[in-house]
Design an enzyme around this catalytic site. Structure first.
Site, PDB file in Angstrom:
ATOM      1  CG  PHE A   1       1.317  18.482  -2.232  1.00 57.77           C
ATOM      2  CD1 PHE A   1       1.973  17.894  -2.553  1.00 57.77           C
ATOM      3  CD2 PHE A   1      -0.670  17.808  -1.627  1.00 57.77           C
ATOM      4  CE1 PHE A   1       0.432  17.442  -3.779  1.00 57.77           C
ATOM      5  CE2 PHE A   1      -1.212  17.963  -2.870  1.00 57.77           C
ATOM      6  CZ  PHE A   1      -0.933  17.275  -4.214  1.00 57.77           C
ATOM      7  CB  CYS A   2       5.912  18.496   1.523  1.00 53.96           C
ATOM      8  SG  CYS A   2       7.724  19.288   2.246  1.00 53.96           S
TER       9      CYS A   2
END
Lengths: 137, 79
Positions: B16-17
């Protein structure tokens, strides 16, 4: 000299600590240095032994269990792993708060090896005074 | 168009970011000028952040490609 972000991690809930590590990532991506001062409940999470089990902020409420499960399933890295990885690509420093450490009788050796030093608030504010932004989480 | 062969492929699918972006930056820092770095990602933040980073850092964005269930960002290290 590189621009700098200063972070104060106060809350020891996993979500806020993660917010801190993610903002630190954004700073490193922008070529900025990061100085992080860790105090109170966040500092407890840096104890080598006897750190409280990480939980989410109370506002997670009923969703807490479910979200913790999702984060585990999706292998979301812990905030400390994120910081550890950041050190490979940027200049990120973690400092323990001397006041709270003294209060609990904690020494630098009792804290995660990522902690560069245990320092007083004045020294941290001196580091933070030239930063582009300072956040308290 | 000639198919560019990446020097380094980073499979950051499922991360994820800002995970994929940070892995790309790490590869960039470890690499040398002329390297072609390809990042696979399923994270929507990366789709915007990574090309932005490549341009702002003065490197070359070769392209962002839709693949089957993920996308691929390809950059060339020019500095």
């Amino acid at each position: 000299m590189a621009e700098k972000v200063a972070l104060i991690l106060f809350s020891g809930t996993m979500d806020k600590l993660m917010a801190g590590s993610i903002i630190a990532s954004g700073a490193v991506a922008n070529g900025m240095d990061v100085d992080i001062f860790v105090t109170f409940w966040a500092l407890l999470q840096l104890k080598k032994s006897g750190a409280p089990k990480p939980t989410l902020s109370p506002e997670a409420g009923d969703m807490s269990k479910q979200i913790m499960k999702i984060m585990q399933e999706k292998k979301v890295p812990s905030w400390l792993d994120t910081i550890r990885n950041l050190k490979d690509i940027g200049n990120v420093n973690l400092y323990g708060c001397a006041m709270f450490a003294d209060l609990l009788g904690l020494k630098k050796e009792d804290l995660d090896p990522l902690v560069k030093d245990v320092i007083g608030v004045s020294q941290f504010v001196d580091m933070a005074k030239d930063s582009k932004m300072t956040l308290f989480l | 168009m000639e198919e560019l062969k990446p020097t380094r492929v980073i499979d950051a699918r499922g991360s994820f970011c800002p995970g994929p972006l940070m892995e790309m930056i790490k590869a960039y820092k470890q690499g040398k000028v002329g390297d072609i770095i390809s990042v696979y990602s399923t994270d929507t933040g990366t789709k915007k952040d990574a090309p932005e980073w490549i341009k702002k850092s003065g490197n070359e964005l070769i392209g962002v490609y839709e693949r089957n269930g993920y996308f691929e960002i390809v950059m060339r290290k020019t500095k």
